[in-house]
Design an enzyme around this catalytic site. Structure first.
Site, mmCIF file in Angstrom:
data_model
loop_
_atom_site.group_PDB
_atom_site.id
_atom_site.type_symbol
_atom_site.label_atom_id
_atom_site.label_comp_id
_atom_site.label_asym_id
_atom_site.label_seq_id
_atom_site.Cartn_x
_atom_site.Cartn_y
_atom_site.Cartn_z
ATOM 1 N N ASP A 189 19.474 27.762 25.968
ATOM 2 C CA ASP A 189 19.828 26.816 27.022
ATOM 3 C C ASP A 189 18.720 26.681 28.078
ATOM 4 O O ASP A 189 17.963 27.625 28.308
ATOM 5 C CB ASP A 189 21.123 27.304 27.695
ATOM 6 C CG ASP A 189 21.777 26.217 28.523
ATOM 7 O OD1 ASP A 189 21.387 25.038 28.388
ATOM 8 O OD2 ASP A 189 22.671 26.543 29.316
ATOM 9 N N HIS A 229 12.790 19.918 25.490
ATOM 10 C CA HIS A 229 13.242 20.178 24.117
ATOM 11 C C HIS A 229 12.041 20.437 23.193
ATOM 12 O O HIS A 229 12.108 21.275 22.301
ATOM 13 C CB HIS A 229 14.068 19.007 23.597
ATOM 14 C CG HIS A 229 15.384 18.851 24.306
ATOM 15 N ND1 HIS A 229 16.233 19.903 24.524
ATOM 16 C CD2 HIS A 229 15.985 17.766 24.859
ATOM 17 C CE1 HIS A 229 17.314 19.485 25.169
ATOM 18 N NE2 HIS A 229 17.174 18.188 25.395
ATOM 19 N N LEU A 286 15.297 38.044 6.656
ATOM 20 C CA LEU A 286 16.139 37.628 7.783
ATOM 21 C C LEU A 286 17.093 36.498 7.374
ATOM 22 O O LEU A 286 16.680 35.520 6.752
ATOM 23 C CB LEU A 286 15.242 37.149 8.929
ATOM 24 C CG LEU A 286 15.975 36.722 10.197
ATOM 25 C CD1 LEU A 286 16.456 37.938 10.985
ATOM 26 C CD2 LEU A 286 15.081 35.849 11.076
HETATM 27 C C1 FPP Z 1 20.030 23.324 25.679
HETATM 28 O O1 FPP Z 1 19.218 22.883 26.740
HETATM 29 C C2 FPP Z 1 19.394 23.099 24.423
HETATM 30 C C3 FPP Z 1 19.812 22.215 23.488
HETATM 31 C C4 FPP Z 1 20.995 21.325 23.655
HETATM 32 C C5 FPP Z 1 19.105 22.039 22.240
HETATM 33 C C6 FPP Z 1 18.453 23.274 21.703
HETATM 34 C C7 FPP Z 1 17.434 22.808 20.778
HETATM 35 C C8 FPP Z 1 16.185 23.318 20.643
HETATM 36 C C9 FPP Z 1 15.727 24.532 21.334
HETATM 37 C C10 FPP Z 1 15.209 22.648 19.762
HETATM 38 C C11 FPP Z 1 15.616 22.460 18.341
HETATM 39 C C12 FPP Z 1 16.080 23.690 17.676
HETATM 40 C C13 FPP Z 1 15.664 24.119 16.477
HETATM 41 C C14 FPP Z 1 16.274 25.312 15.863
HETATM 42 C C15 FPP Z 1 14.612 23.463 15.763
HETATM 43 P P1 FPP Z 1 19.820 21.780 27.703
HETATM 44 O O2 FPP Z 1 19.284 20.473 27.314
HETATM 45 O O3 FPP Z 1 21.303 21.871 27.718
HETATM 46 O O4 FPP Z 1 19.225 22.237 29.061
HETATM 47 P P2 FPP Z 1 19.889 22.052 30.482
HETATM 48 O O5 FPP Z 1 21.138 22.890 30.479
HETATM 49 O O6 FPP Z 1 18.846 22.555 31.394
HETATM 50 O O7 FPP Z 1 20.170 20.592 30.656
#
Ligand code: FPP
Length: 245
Positions: free
Chosen positions: A16, A33, A127
């Site tokens: 997150d 992202h 893994l």
């Molecule tokens: C949360 O940050 C993150 C996500 C909704 C997406 C997680 C995805 C990745 C790390 C990239 C793709 C993953 C893989 C495995 C290739 P947020 O956008 O909710 O952040 P915020 O809470 O600060 O708004």
């Protein structure tokens, strides 16, 4: 006090804080992202190095479909590219990939790539990497209830005989079991519909670090915190200690 617990066998991560990480830098959320995606490889490598056997990453929740369509498209594109980029590493390191969640909701290109990578890695014994995509814990439990209800209706199972193990066997995480440790980055302290059944006895670790900043050393800190805890599973401290020997 010496540690009570071994290295966690199964670690789950809620990655997150990508959006806030970018916004704090005056950049668009999608930049976060991109950076967050780049972090994933280092953390997989470190988990493997630390002797973690299974790693489950919350990449996209069912609720995330409600985000602005541009952000959803970018996340799908990142996932697609990540799957292509990681193929070689997965095979070289014998990483086995699985996916949980409503994979059928993913764009066809992503679904196809995911299915290919899962198939390609199916005999890998290193893994066990699970990506939660379009995942919802409540959805998963609802589906388990439906499957069990169907078995009851078909006369295969008596309603009174339904036990915890029937649920556990039907879960999408059955091959890897329950996480020992959940890590959530970004300072939020909730589980956001992730692995609801599976986390009954999971140790929770929350860090203020945003996912794009989460380094291998941060993973080691989380694991270190885990190894200093005593897991009691409802027993007394003394009983739990005795049960370890
Ligand atoms: C949360 O940050 C993150 C996500 C909704 C997406 C997680 C995805 C990745 C790390 C990239 C793709 C993953 C893989 C495995 C290739 P947020 O956008 O909710 O952040 P915020 O809470 O600060 O708004």
């Amino acid at each position: 006090m010496s540690g009570f617990t071994e290295t966690p066998k199964h670690v789950a991560i809620i990655m997150d804080g990508n959006g806030r990480w970018a916004e704090r830098r005056g950049r668009p959320r999608i930049f976060g992202h991109v950076r967050g995606c780049a972090r994933v490889r280092d953390i997989i490598r470190e988990a493997d190095r630390q002797g973690v056997k299974a790693l489950t990453l919350y990449a996209f929740s069912s609720e995330n479909w409600g985000r602005p369509s541009v952000e959803v498209s970018v996340l799908m594109r990142l996932l697609y590219k990540w799957l292509i980029r990681e193929r070689r590493e997965m095979m070289d390191k014998s990483i086995r990939l699985r996916a949980i969640g409503a994979v059928d909701r993913l764009p066809e290109s992503v679904r196809k790539m995911l299915t290919e990578s899962i198939g390609m890695s199916k005999d890998n014994t290193g893994l066990q990497l699970t990506l939660a995509v379009s995942y919802s814990g409540r959805d998963e439990l609802t589906q388990v209830a439906q499957r069990l209800a169907r078995r009851v209706a078909a006369g295969e199972l008596a309603a009174d005989d339904i036990g915890e193990h029937h649920f556990a066997e039907e879960l999408s995480t059955a091959p890897v079991g329950d996480p020992d440790l959940l890590i959530r980055t970004s300072g939020e302290q909730r589980i956001s519909n992730f692995l609801l059944w599976q986390m009954a006895y999971t140790e929770l670790y929350f860090t203020d670090t945003m996912w794009p900043d989460f380094k291998p050393s941060d993973l080691r800190m989380a694991i270190d915190s885990f190894t200093r805890r005593q897991r009691r599973f409802g027993l007394t401290a003394r009983q739990a200690e005795e049960a370890r020997v």
